[in-house]
Design an enzyme around this catalytic site. Structure first.
Site, mmCIF file in Angstrom:
data_model
loop_
_atom_site.group_PDB
_atom_site.id
_atom_site.type_symbol
_atom_site.label_atom_id
_atom_site.label_comp_id
_atom_site.label_asym_id
_atom_site.label_seq_id
_atom_site.Cartn_x
_atom_site.Cartn_y
_atom_site.Cartn_z
ATOM 1 N N PRO A 2 0.842 -1.217 0.000
ATOM 2 C CA PRO A 2 0.000 0.000 0.000
ATOM 3 C C PRO A 2 0.868 1.254 0.000
ATOM 4 O O PRO A 2 1.861 1.317 0.723
ATOM 5 C CB PRO A 2 -0.779 -0.103 1.314
ATOM 6 C CG PRO A 2 -0.591 -1.492 1.811
ATOM 7 C CD PRO A 2 0.683 -1.998 1.219
ATOM 8 N N GLU A 3 0.520 2.202 -0.837
ATOM 9 C CA GLU A 3 1.188 3.491 -0.850
ATOM 10 C C GLU A 3 0.230 4.537 -0.274
ATOM 11 O O GLU A 3 -0.843 4.197 0.198
ATOM 12 C CB GLU A 3 1.613 3.849 -2.284
ATOM 13 C CG GLU A 3 2.622 2.845 -2.841
ATOM 14 C CD GLU A 3 3.152 3.246 -4.206
ATOM 15 O OE1 GLU A 3 3.130 4.447 -4.531
ATOM 16 O OE2 GLU A 3 3.591 2.363 -4.946
ATOM 17 N N HIS A 93 -5.214 -15.303 7.504
ATOM 18 C CA HIS A 93 -4.105 -14.500 8.005
ATOM 19 C C HIS A 93 -4.565 -13.419 8.987
ATOM 20 O O HIS A 93 -3.929 -12.367 9.096
ATOM 21 C CB HIS A 93 -3.342 -13.883 6.833
ATOM 22 C CG HIS A 93 -2.866 -14.907 5.853
ATOM 23 N ND1 HIS A 93 -1.906 -15.854 6.169
ATOM 24 C CD2 HIS A 93 -3.241 -15.180 4.575
ATOM 25 C CE1 HIS A 93 -1.696 -16.643 5.123
ATOM 26 N NE2 HIS A 93 -2.491 -16.254 4.146
ATOM 27 N N ARG A 112 1.806 -11.366 4.994
ATOM 28 C CA ARG A 112 3.264 -11.404 5.118
ATOM 29 C C ARG A 112 3.760 -11.098 6.527
ATOM 30 O O ARG A 112 4.963 -11.192 6.786
ATOM 31 C CB ARG A 112 3.879 -10.417 4.114
ATOM 32 C CG ARG A 112 3.538 -10.719 2.654
ATOM 33 C CD ARG A 112 4.352 -11.859 2.084
ATOM 34 N NE ARG A 112 5.766 -11.546 2.068
ATOM 35 C CZ ARG A 112 6.383 -10.901 1.087
ATOM 36 N NH1 ARG A 112 5.722 -10.502 0.038
ATOM 37 N NH2 ARG A 112 7.676 -10.666 1.142
ATOM 38 N N ARG A 157 22.733 15.845 -6.307
ATOM 39 C CA ARG A 157 22.658 14.450 -5.882
ATOM 40 C C ARG A 157 22.917 13.514 -7.061
ATOM 41 O O ARG A 157 22.363 13.702 -8.146
ATOM 42 C CB ARG A 157 21.275 14.148 -5.275
ATOM 43 C CG ARG A 157 20.930 14.995 -4.072
ATOM 44 C CD ARG A 157 21.901 14.784 -2.910
ATOM 45 N NE ARG A 157 21.875 13.422 -2.405
ATOM 46 C CZ ARG A 157 21.056 13.000 -1.447
ATOM 47 N NH1 ARG A 157 20.195 13.832 -0.893
ATOM 48 N NH2 ARG A 157 21.092 11.750 -1.048
#
Ligand SMILES: [Zn+2]
Length: 285
Positions: A2-3, A93, A112, A157
């Site tokens: 998920p973002e 789960h 997970r 950078r």
């Protein structure tokens, strides 16, 4: 994984269903999901408290508790918060259960098992308990994430712009999907070095980061991966993705096949025509 738009979609859903009702009990089915306090003390410490409002910091969900304290959740790779009836069969789960009145339940399911939950007790500052909050950069929707700030972070950078967008200390909550999408909309190759971007490109990229996140929140998160909102429904963003997950498909702008490269261990999707490498971009008239 998920973002920001998926976590925001979950937050909006939680604010619709979980507020202002006392937690009556629950169960911890996997001890290590509880990051604080001890898992054996976790549920007892929450009984009688209710949730005033859910907030989001980067990809952390933080519920302000009533009368005092915070409940923190990080979904990590596969965590899901689902609002359902207690009688519904447990998902394989299921890790933590929170019971509410009328036999309702907030259930944390996490295949997970990287997901984490914290109870910040009393008047403690959440940052002292949920230490990851200390390492978050600016929110993409905040005034602090300005053109000046963004360009200053990129200047000089030597890392790729794709890697920089994934750095949570530079900007919080942007992950692989939306970094690829924002780079496409900006016409920037993912391997371009930060130092090679000019102020105009940085400005365009910042605007497009905000645009793709906003579009995905409007679509209730991504359809990729196993993301689900609190009622168990997948998002809709995949259907409108420009490049992410579209390797070999034709670019929606120029019909060139979308390509995928490995960059710092992650996949980067891009259109080789719309997003030329830096050396070619500067030669273009
Ligand atoms: Zn293209």
């Amino acid at each position: 994984m998920p973002e920001l738009p998926e976590v925001e979609t979950v937050r909006l859903g939680l604010n619709q269903v979980t507020l202002h009702q006392p937690i009556q009990g629950g169960a911890v089915l996997l001890d290590r999901t509880i990051a604080h306090p001890l898992s054996s003390e976790f549920i007892d410490g929450l009984i009688g408290l209710s949730i005033r409002e859910w907030h989001r910091y980067g990809k952390y969900l933080l519920a302000k508790l009533d009368p005092v304290g915070w409940l923190g959740v990080h979904l990590r790779m596969t965590g899901q918060l689902l609002w359902m009836n207690q009688a519904e069969p447990l998902q394989k789960h299921t890790r933590v259960r929170f019971f509410f009145e009328h036999d309702r339940e907030l259930r944390f399911v996490d295949q997970r098992t990287f997901g984490q939950i914290w109870h910040v007790i009393g008047e403690q500052d959440p940052k002292t308990i949920i230490t990851g909050l200390q390492r978050l950069g600016h929110e993409p929707f905040s005034a602090e994430f300005s053109d000046e700030y963004f360009y200053a972070q990129l200047q000089g950078r030597k890392r790729s712009i794709k890697t920089a967008l994934l750095d949570q200390m530079l900007v919080a909550g942007v992950g692989n999907i939306y970094a690829d999408e924002a780079l496409f909309l900006s016409g920037i190759h993912p391997e371009t070095l930060c130092a090679d971007l000019n102020p105009r490109q940085a400005q365009r990229l910042r605007a497009n980061v905000i645009r793709v996140l906003t579009d995905s929140i409007a679509a209730r998160g991504t359809s990729f991966s196993d993301f689900r909102d609190v009622s168990g429904v997948n998002g809709n963003y995949g259907g409108i993705a420009w490049v992410y997950g579209r390797e070999g498909d034709r670019c929606r702008t120029c019909e060139t096949p979308i390509e995928r490269v490995k960059l710092a261990g992650r996949s980067a999707h891009f259109c080789p025509n719309c997003q030329p490498p830096f050396s070619q971009a500067v030669r273009k008239p």
